[in-house]
Design an enzyme around this catalytic site. Structure first.
Site, short mmCIF file in Angstrom:
data_model
loop_
_atom_site.label_atom_id
_atom_site.label_comp_id
_atom_site.label_asym_id
_atom_site.label_seq_id
_atom_site.Cartn_x
_atom_site.Cartn_y
_atom_site.Cartn_z
N ASN A 65 -3.80 -3.60 3.21
CA ASN A 65 -3.32 -4.61 4.16
C ASN A 65 -3.74 -5.98 3.64
O ASN A 65 -4.93 -6.23 3.42
CB ASN A 65 -3.91 -4.36 5.54
CG ASN A 65 -3.25 -5.19 6.62
OD1 ASN A 65 -2.81 -6.31 6.38
ND2 ASN A 65 -3.19 -4.67 7.82
N CYS A 108 0.56 -4.75 7.98
CA CYS A 108 0.60 -3.34 8.35
C CYS A 108 2.00 -2.93 8.79
O CYS A 108 2.40 -1.78 8.60
CB CYS A 108 -0.42 -3.04 9.44
SG CYS A 108 -0.20 -4.01 10.94
N HIS A 131 -1.07 -3.99 16.00
CA HIS A 131 -1.23 -3.26 14.75
C HIS A 131 -0.12 -2.23 14.63
O HIS A 131 0.29 -1.62 15.63
CB HIS A 131 -2.60 -2.58 14.73
CG HIS A 131 -2.91 -1.85 13.47
ND1 HIS A 131 -2.89 -2.45 12.23
CD2 HIS A 131 -3.24 -0.55 13.24
CE1 HIS A 131 -3.21 -1.57 11.30
NE2 HIS A 131 -3.41 -0.41 11.88
#
Length: 531
Positions: free
Chosen positions: A182, A187, A434
């Site tokens: 990342n 992500c 995320h």
């Protein structure tokens, strides 16, 4: 939409460690931090007292006025979890933890601000969290109740991996697969790339795109993607994506900006389709992902019809008001009545009552479904995330209901039965979060979770039931028992492969498909690293 950002703790700490926070199994625990006299905080960074969970000491770190290192984060409250004293840890230390950070509403339990993430904490990345946790405007909104009597209440829940050791986890050894690094907020891209990589037909086509020894991966998307896929297939450790993002024309700042998975997917496919023209793999994008719809208007009382055929590479499905994927398709093909003041102006027939709608003439071998989890709320004048429960099946039959989704001229000899291949998950709220992906590479066997660098084997319920969304029956720390809160982790994109096409799609893609110059270049790079 992930705005996670690793920081470097530079100021020395004289840490007087408190007792262990209570937890049921020693690996999980909660910390509640009451910050009084909020308006009197003058420092750029503000830290909690150290607290011990899982035998390790942590702190919560706040940037009350935003983190200027986060790429435009000065308009946001920034919130992080950090190792309390990383300098005191032995060489090679590491802890893997899933954690959540919550700013509680003192007026309405459901108005809390919440985000969660997973991270391997180590010397080079001793802190992790969210530079864009919450806009300062939302944070200071009196109606939301996050600041009451100049007091802010923050909770931190930490879950340490029970099987984690200080030694690095070997994804390749444990699962046969490796992850992607990342860059700070990539992500969402990592999840998409893993999904595309695990469609071997797509990977093989990328390998067959013509590139030369003089090409640079910094400026050539095909070469950068070939290189990335080769390393993901044959390397031992997690692979960096910087060459690929540079080939997109992104700089370091762009890697910390929020982007949309669907937009990236479309742009990437458009670029690859353009580069594939007049090559042996021309038309690959269409062969894989392209289906067609027919928009129609049928007059009720006269013989008049208008139709228009359109291609699609993915479909956006409503989540709001739909219990599952089938309900979304039902809504997609709903018939609209054109009558009263909304009559259709039929050429040669004047204003007529009519029926308007859309049906599918054909579906693609690989069906990409983007779930509309994010919508604009006109009443509240802001974007919101739809966390409603929304189910999706392992086997999707789009011939259901006697082919009610198909147009009359569709080829009924094609069996439109699909197997679930990938579930891309968004965890967090509308302002950030995320992404990670659950993928079943062979369409029949085990599910794997691809969470940036880490790949783990998972039960099917984790990929399916746990990603439906809805309400969480387990009360969150700081709330009264019985209060149900939305599940902030839920499916955002689904990828299905048509059962009759699975042998073609899940084919073999090996070194013999890769240009000799590329294999030589990458093997030379690896040899130089090993020296």
């Amino acid at each position: 939409m992930d705005d996670s950002l690793a920081l470097v703790a530079t100021d020395a700490m004289d840490v007087s460690m408190p007792p262990l926070v209570e937890s049921a199994d020693g690996a999980n625990g909660s910390y509640r931090w009451v910050v009084e006299e909020w308006s009197k905080i003058r420092t750029t960074k503000h830290r909690s007292e150290p607290f011990n969970i899982g035998g390790f000491y942590w702190r919560v770190l706040i940037f009350p006025k935003g983190n200027s290192n986060g790429g435009g984060g000065q308009d946001y409250l920034s919130l992080f979890l950090e190792a309390a004293d990383p300098e005191a840890q032995p060489y090679g230390w590491a802890r893997y933890a899933s954690f959540s950070l919550t700013v509680l509403s003192q007026l309405d339990a459901t108005a809390r601000a919440y985000k969660d993430a997973s991270h391997k904490f180590e010397s080079r990345e001793a802190d992790w969290g969210f530079s864009h946790f919450l806009t300062l405007a939302e944070f200071h909104d009196p109606a939301r109740g996050l600041i009451v009597n100049d007091t802010v209440i923050i909770t931190c829940d930490v879950s340490m991996r029970k099987d984690f050791t200080p030694y690095p986890y070997d994804s390749r050894k444990e699962t046969g697969f490796i992850g992607l690094k990342n860059q700070g907020a990539t992500c969402y891209m990592n999840s998409l790339l893993q999904t595309l990589f695990h469609i071997p037909y797509f990977r093989k086509a990328v390998y067959h795109m013509p590139t030369t020894e003089s090409d640079s991966p910094h400026s050539s998307i095909p070469l950068a993607l070939q290189s990335l896929f080769y390393k993901v297939q044959f390397a031992e450790n997690a692979v960096a994506t910087k060459d690929l993002t540079r080939s997109f024309g992104w700089d370091a700042y762009d890697s910390f900006m929020q982007h949309d998975v669907q937009e990236l997917n479309r742009v990437l496919c458009e670029k690859l389709d353009e580069k594939m023209k007049q090559t042996s793999v021309e038309g690959t994008i269409q062969k894989l992902f392209e289906g067609h719809t027919k928009f129609y208007i049928n007059c009720v009382d006269v013989d008049c019809q208008s139709t228009r055929r359109e291609a699609f590479l993915d479909l956006q499905l409503d989540v709001k008001g739909c219990k599952d994927v089938y309900a979304s398709f039902d809504k997609y093909v709903d018939v609209e009545k054109m009558e009263g003041e909304n009559k259709y102006d039929a050429e040669g027939h004047g204003l007529q009552d009519a029926e308007k709608g859309v049906l599918f003439t054909d579906f693609p071998p690989v069906l990409q479904l983007h779930l509309k989890r994010f919508e604009y709320d006109y009443q509240r004048d802001l974007n919101v995330k739809i966390n409603d429960r929304y189910e999706f099946p392992e086997q999707l039959d789009l011939d259901a209901g006697d082919g009610k989704y198909l147009s009359p001229d569709a080829d009924r000899s094609v069996r439109n039965k699909y197997l679930l291949h990938s579930v891309l998950v968004h965890s967090g709220g509308v302002n950030g979060g995320h992404y990670y992906a659950y993928i079943r590479p062979d369409l029949r066997g085990k599910w794997f979770k691809f969470d940036d660098e880490r790949v783990t084997g998972e039960e099917a319920t984790r990929a399916l039931n746990d990603q439906y969304g809805g309400e969480d029956d387990n009360p969150a720390p700081g709330y009264q028992p019985g209060i149900k809160l939305p599940k902030y982790s839920n499916a955002y994109m689904l990828v299905y492969v048509r059962e009759s096409d699975q042998d073609n799609m899940i084919c073999e893609a090996s070194k013999k498909d890769i240009a000799t110059h590329l294999v030589s270049r990458l093997e030379k790079e690896q040899l130089e690293k090993d020296l």
